[in-house]
Design a protein around this motif. Sequence first.
Motif, PDB file in Angstrom:
ATOM      1  N   TYR A  28      81.640 -17.370 -55.274  1.00 15.66           N
ATOM      2  CA  TYR A  28      81.748 -16.523 -54.025  1.00 15.66           C
ATOM      3  C   TYR A  28      83.000 -15.650 -53.941  1.00 15.66           C
ATOM      4  O   TYR A  28      83.967 -16.125 -54.095  1.00 15.66           O
ATOM      5  CB  TYR A  28      81.915 -17.611 -52.826  1.00 15.66           C
ATOM      6  CG  TYR A  28      81.899 -17.284 -51.396  1.00 15.66           C
ATOM      7  CD1 TYR A  28      80.650 -17.070 -50.852  1.00 15.66           C
ATOM      8  CD2 TYR A  28      83.161 -16.698 -50.642  1.00 15.66           C
ATOM      9  CE1 TYR A  28      80.455 -16.483 -49.660  1.00 15.66           C
ATOM     10  CE2 TYR A  28      82.989 -16.152 -49.587  1.00 15.66           C
ATOM     11  CZ  TYR A  28      82.015 -16.312 -48.776  1.00 15.66           C
ATOM     12  OH  TYR A  28      81.786 -15.647 -47.605  1.00 15.66           O
ATOM     13  N   VAL A  32      84.041  -9.260 -51.114  1.00 16.82           N
ATOM     14  CA  VAL A  32      82.677  -8.937 -51.029  1.00 16.82           C
ATOM     15  C   VAL A  32      82.215  -9.334 -49.857  1.00 16.82           C
ATOM     16  O   VAL A  32      81.479  -8.690 -49.082  1.00 16.82           O
ATOM     17  CB  VAL A  32      81.651  -9.164 -52.320  1.00 16.82           C
ATOM     18  CG1 VAL A  32      80.428  -8.656 -51.967  1.00 16.82           C
ATOM     19  CG2 VAL A  32      82.323  -8.537 -53.631  1.00 16.82           C
ATOM     20  N   ALA A  33      82.501 -10.632 -49.628  1.00 16.63           N
ATOM     21  CA  ALA A  33      81.683 -11.305 -48.337  1.00 16.63           C
ATOM     22  C   ALA A  33      82.325 -10.669 -47.002  1.00 16.63           C
ATOM     23  O   ALA A  33      81.545 -10.547 -45.955  1.00 16.63           O
ATOM     24  CB  ALA A  33      82.048 -12.799 -48.343  1.00 16.63           C
ATOM     25  N   LYS A  35      83.569  -7.572 -46.604  1.00 16.38           N
ATOM     26  CA  LYS A  35      82.956  -6.297 -46.492  1.00 16.38           C
ATOM     27  C   LYS A  35      81.564  -6.563 -46.018  1.00 16.38           C
ATOM     28  O   LYS A  35      81.209  -5.783 -45.151  1.00 16.38           O
ATOM     29  CB  LYS A  35      82.981  -5.682 -47.865  1.00 16.38           C
ATOM     30  CG  LYS A  35      84.377  -5.198 -48.188  1.00 16.38           C
ATOM     31  CD  LYS A  35      84.438  -4.593 -49.436  1.00 16.38           C
ATOM     32  CE  LYS A  35      85.834  -4.172 -49.830  1.00 16.38           C
ATOM     33  NZ  LYS A  35      86.008  -4.028 -51.344  1.00 16.38           N
ATOM     34  N   ARG A  36      80.651  -7.242 -46.348  1.00 11.53           N
ATOM     35  CA  ARG A  36      79.184  -7.608 -46.161  1.00 11.53           C
ATOM     36  C   ARG A  36      79.337  -7.948 -44.473  1.00 11.53           C
ATOM     37  O   ARG A  36      78.459  -7.519 -43.783  1.00 11.53           O
ATOM     38  CB  ARG A  36      78.738  -8.701 -46.999  1.00 11.53           C
ATOM     39  CG  ARG A  36      77.451  -8.996 -46.448  1.00 11.53           C
ATOM     40  CD  ARG A  36      76.631 -10.155 -47.248  1.00 11.53           C
ATOM     41  NE  ARG A  36      77.335 -11.310 -47.542  1.00 11.53           N
ATOM     42  CZ  ARG A  36      77.432 -12.327 -46.824  1.00 11.53           C
ATOM     43  NH1 ARG A  36      76.873 -12.150 -45.706  1.00 11.53           N
ATOM     44  NH2 ARG A  36      78.261 -13.097 -47.118  1.00 11.53           N
ATOM     45  N   LEU A  37      80.013  -8.945 -44.157  1.00  9.94           N
ATOM     46  CA  LEU A  37      80.189  -9.679 -42.774  1.00  9.94           C
ATOM     47  C   LEU A  37      80.479  -8.510 -41.911  1.00  9.94           C
ATOM     48  O   LEU A  37      80.020  -8.131 -40.515  1.00  9.94           O
ATOM     49  CB  LEU A  37      81.073 -10.699 -42.660  1.00  9.94           C
ATOM     50  CG  LEU A  37      80.398 -11.879 -43.484  1.00  9.94           C
ATOM     51  CD1 LEU A  37      81.544 -12.987 -43.384  1.00  9.94           C
ATOM     52  CD2 LEU A  37      79.104 -12.415 -42.770  1.00  9.94           C
ATOM     53  N   ARG A  39      79.911  -5.366 -42.158  1.00 11.86           N
ATOM     54  CA  ARG A  39      78.923  -4.372 -41.943  1.00 11.86           C
ATOM     55  C   ARG A  39      77.862  -4.951 -41.010  1.00 11.86           C
ATOM     56  O   ARG A  39      77.096  -4.458 -40.440  1.00 11.86           O
ATOM     57  CB  ARG A  39      78.334  -4.031 -43.263  1.00 11.86           C
ATOM     58  CG  ARG A  39      79.159  -2.952 -44.169  1.00 11.86           C
ATOM     59  CD  ARG A  39      78.228  -2.514 -45.295  1.00 11.86           C
ATOM     60  NE  ARG A  39      77.537  -3.412 -46.048  1.00 11.86           N
ATOM     61  CZ  ARG A  39      77.814  -4.270 -46.826  1.00 11.86           C
ATOM     62  NH1 ARG A  39      79.160  -4.105 -47.467  1.00 11.86           N
ATOM     63  NH2 ARG A  39      76.946  -5.104 -47.499  1.00 11.86           N
ATOM     64  N   THR A  40      77.321  -6.131 -41.171  1.00  8.17           N
ATOM     65  CA  THR A  40      76.143  -6.836 -40.896  1.00  8.17           C
ATOM     66  C   THR A  40      76.224  -8.136 -39.560  1.00  8.17           C
ATOM     67  O   THR A  40      75.403  -8.046 -38.995  1.00  8.17           O
ATOM     68  CB  THR A  40      75.658  -7.587 -42.096  1.00  8.17           C
ATOM     69  OG1 THR A  40      76.441  -8.522 -42.296  1.00  8.17           O
ATOM     70  CG2 THR A  40      75.262  -6.662 -43.325  1.00  8.17           C
ATOM     71  N   SER A  41      77.512  -8.453 -39.506  1.00  8.87           N
ATOM     72  CA  SER A  41      77.598  -9.528 -38.424  1.00  8.87           C
ATOM     73  C   SER A  41      77.740  -8.921 -37.040  1.00  8.87           C
ATOM     74  O   SER A  41      78.667  -8.231 -36.754  1.00  8.87           O
ATOM     75  CB  SER A  41      78.995 -10.506 -38.480  1.00  8.87           C
ATOM     76  OG  SER A  41      78.977 -11.048 -37.537  1.00  8.87           O
ATOM     77  N   HIS A  62      77.523   1.930 -38.854  1.00  9.59           N
ATOM     78  CA  HIS A  62      78.356   1.700 -40.021  1.00  9.59           C
ATOM     79  C   HIS A  62      79.992   1.715 -39.833  1.00  9.59           C
ATOM     80  O   HIS A  62      80.224   2.353 -39.039  1.00  9.59           O
ATOM     81  CB  HIS A  62      78.190   2.879 -41.058  1.00  9.59           C
ATOM     82  CG  HIS A  62      76.549   3.182 -41.421  1.00  9.59           C
ATOM     83  ND1 HIS A  62      75.697   3.848 -40.764  1.00  9.59           N
ATOM     84  CD2 HIS A  62      75.933   2.102 -42.607  1.00  9.59           C
ATOM     85  CE1 HIS A  62      74.541   3.733 -41.474  1.00  9.59           C
ATOM     86  NE2 HIS A  62      74.522   2.683 -42.420  1.00  9.59           N
ATOM     87  N   ASP A  93      81.190 -18.523 -43.729  1.00  9.60           N
ATOM     88  CA  ASP A  93      80.189 -18.176 -44.607  1.00  9.60           C
ATOM     89  C   ASP A  93      80.392 -18.743 -46.030  1.00  9.60           C
ATOM     90  O   ASP A  93      79.378 -19.290 -46.399  1.00  9.60           O
ATOM     91  CB  ASP A  93      80.338 -16.557 -44.712  1.00  9.60           C
ATOM     92  CG  ASP A  93      79.298 -15.988 -45.606  1.00  9.60           C
ATOM     93  OD1 ASP A  93      78.120 -16.195 -44.880  1.00  9.60           O
ATOM     94  OD2 ASP A  93      79.495 -15.210 -46.482  1.00  9.60           O
ATOM     95  N   SER A  97      77.639 -21.127 -47.904  1.00  8.18           N
ATOM     96  CA  SER A  97      77.127 -20.565 -49.162  1.00  8.18           C
ATOM     97  C   SER A  97      76.595 -21.772 -50.078  1.00  8.18           C
ATOM     98  O   SER A  97      75.868 -21.235 -50.705  1.00  8.18           O
ATOM     99  CB  SER A  97      78.094 -19.902 -49.559  1.00  8.18           C
ATOM    100  OG  SER A  97      79.048 -20.343 -50.280  1.00  8.18           O
TER     101      SER A  97
END
Length: 184
Positions: A28, A32-33, A35-37, A39-41, A62, A93, A97
């Motif tokens: 994990y 990266v997580a 940045k992803r969170l 963007r998406t949470s 964005h 997260d 995971s």
Amino acid sequence: MKTALTGGIGSGKSYVCRLLEQRGIEVYDCDVAAKRLMRTSPRLKEQLCALIGPDAYDASGHLNKAVVARFLLQSETNAHAIDAIVHPAVAADFEQSGCQWMECAILYESGFDRLVDRVVVVTAPEALRIERIIQRDGISRERAIEWLQRQWPQDEVRRRAHYEIINDGRPLEPQIERLLKNEI
């Protein structure tokens, strides 16, 4: 048993993670997580906008990295406020995971060491780390040294870790094999 892999910039953590992944071990990646969170949470977006302002995200939803970076670099207080939003989301997260391994550059600073049973640190001689940073990021030697100095001293991280992988240019596979066989 949950394991964290950590180490300073230019130590070769990501390379060690690729070697572990070649052995079928999913790692994990906290960066990266995060940045992803971000963007998406929806919850993180809401919290970051409340903290930074509506410009934290553009009209398309964005992340506006320049705005976030400017806010973060204004003060330690701002950096801690962003961390207080992002770190708990990343910790949750990771726990959801199912991964047994995590890569985390700021393991102790973030408190993520409490999420794992053992810590493996990747170390390398400072001169080699500086050269790696210069080559990878295309920055000056002075800037690379500045990045190194912003992180915890390698000796302090080494002292706290359970196992050390020395990435000084020699093959890493024997050290990884010992780590996996000993199940420290």
